[in-house]
Design an enzyme around this catalytic site. Structure first.
Site: not given
Length: 394
Positions: A160, A162, A267, A279, A286-287, A364
């Site tokens: 996850s 990236g 996505e 996906e 998160d977006t 983050r």
């Protein structure tokens, strides 16, 4: 009939969060607005959701025995996976025993592994996707790259944000990409997916809510990623109406196949009026943090409402909005946000600080949010706020 009784009694509701990061924290807050008792579970101490939950447990959620012991001890009314790294086979067993897994144990199982969800989308549902091959070892990997061709994207089937993801643009990249994929997978080395490059104009997240009264779609969310990890998002992403309808059709088909109630982050790649499935996450995305400022019910509020068996008759969108992740590099348990009075000096700007207990590499730590008269203005505003922010790492 949906009922919620007195907290901490047999008439109350108890929710157990499998994952206690910043997304889980917002879900916990929204559940508690309904008087739900929240138990937060994660692998490390003082995770964000633990700071607002009623109680917590620290275990590796990939440890099926430990996960079962916690759930049998707590006996929650609902189990809410908030990350992919969970012993999903145990969730499947527990669902058969009568536990309510959100949205379903099948959804958690399939989406933990990119192979499961890609085969469902492309081979069972016939949704448009990129060309792909799976590889379990180096020989299969080299063959997959040769068949897909370059450029191509390599991802561990279990990862996850990236992690383990890279792009092969020439033969010189192949060896490096293999090693990155084996080091970045959630469970260490393992199977990877090799995907052909998709010619697209932009990517979107179409947040889709399955609730007791039907399915609702939020405004499309555009986003910018770095190495597969979200950095900025905005809502709405301008799209042709025909593309919006195709996106909603794809989202409806994949979420119906997964079943259950809750919010899904679907996505998609968009090229003109064509839409390609990428996906899906059966949980807040998160977006979608941009929804904390863009509409009357954030994705977290909608998730809580849906999983409690409540309807979503309307979602009021306030207007163009943007979010920007605050990602910090370092190796410390002590850091400090500075100059916040200037960061928040402009109208229409908000901030969330997640309260993560440490940084190891890059992490983050918060998000900035902004509204404006246009998406471009909202992005400009959130970037002005970000430029004023100082994060001191000790």
């Amino acid at each position: 009939m949906a009922n919620i009784g007195t907290t901490f009694t047999k008439f109350g509701k108890k929710a157990l969060l499998c994952g206690s990061g910043e997304l889980g924290k917002e879900v916990a807050i929204e559940l508690q607005r309904y008087g739900v008792q929240v138990v937060a579970v994660d692998k490390y101490e003082n995770a964000p959701a633990m700071q607002v939950a009623n109680s917590c447990h620290i275990i590796s959620m990939l440890d099926g025995k430990a996960l079962r012991e916690v759930i049998e001890q707590e006996r929650p009314d609902i189990i809410i996976p908030e990350v992919e790294a969970i012993a999903t086979d145990v969730l499947v067993e527990l669902e058969k025993e009568g536990y309510n897994v959100i949205p379903t144990a099948k959804a958690a199982f399939l989406t933990m592994n990119r192979e499961g969800i890609r085969r469902l989308a492309a081979e069972t549902l016939g949704l448009p996707t990129s060309r792909y091959r799976f590889a379990s070892d180096r020989a299969e990997f080299d063959k997959a790259v040769a068949e897909i061709g370059m450029p191509c994207v390599v991802k561990p089937v279990m990862s996850s944000s990236g992690h383990g993801q890279s792009v092969i643009r020439s033969a010189e990249d192949i060896d490096k990409a293999w090693h990155i994929s084996q080091e970045g997978g959630r469970a260490g080395s393992g199977k990877v997916i090799v995907e052909g490059f998709v010619d697209f104009d932009y990517e979107i997240t179409l947040l889709t809510v399955r609730h007791c009264a039907g399915t609702a779609f939020l405004k499309p969310i555009g986003h910018h990623q770095v190495d597969g990890d979200y950095r900025e998002s905005w809502q709405p992403q301008p799209m042709p109406e025909a593309a919006v309808l195709k996106a909603q059709d794809i989202a409806k088909k994949i979420t119906d196949a997964l079943g259950g109630y809750g919010i899904f982050g679907v996505e998609l790649f968009v090229k003109g009026e064509d839409v390609i499935f990428s996906e899906v996450s059966p949980r807040p995305h998160d977006t979608g943090m941009v929804t904390m400022i863009s509409q009357d019910m954030s994705e977290f509020a909608l998730h809580a409402r849906a999983v409690l068996g409540l309807p979503v008759p309307e979602i009021k969108f306030y207007g163009p909005s943007a979010s920007k992740a605050v990602v910090v590099e370092g190796d410390t348990r002590e850091y400090e946000f500075r100059n916040l009075e200037n960061v928040l000096s402009e109208a229409g700007v908000q901030m969330r600080i997640f309260g993560k207990p440490e940084i190891a590499g890059h992490r983050r730590l918060g998000v900035l949010l902004a509204t404006a008269d246009s998406v471009a203005d909202a992005l400009a505003k959130v970037n002005r706020a970000y430029a004023k922010l100082e994060v001191k790492v000790y």
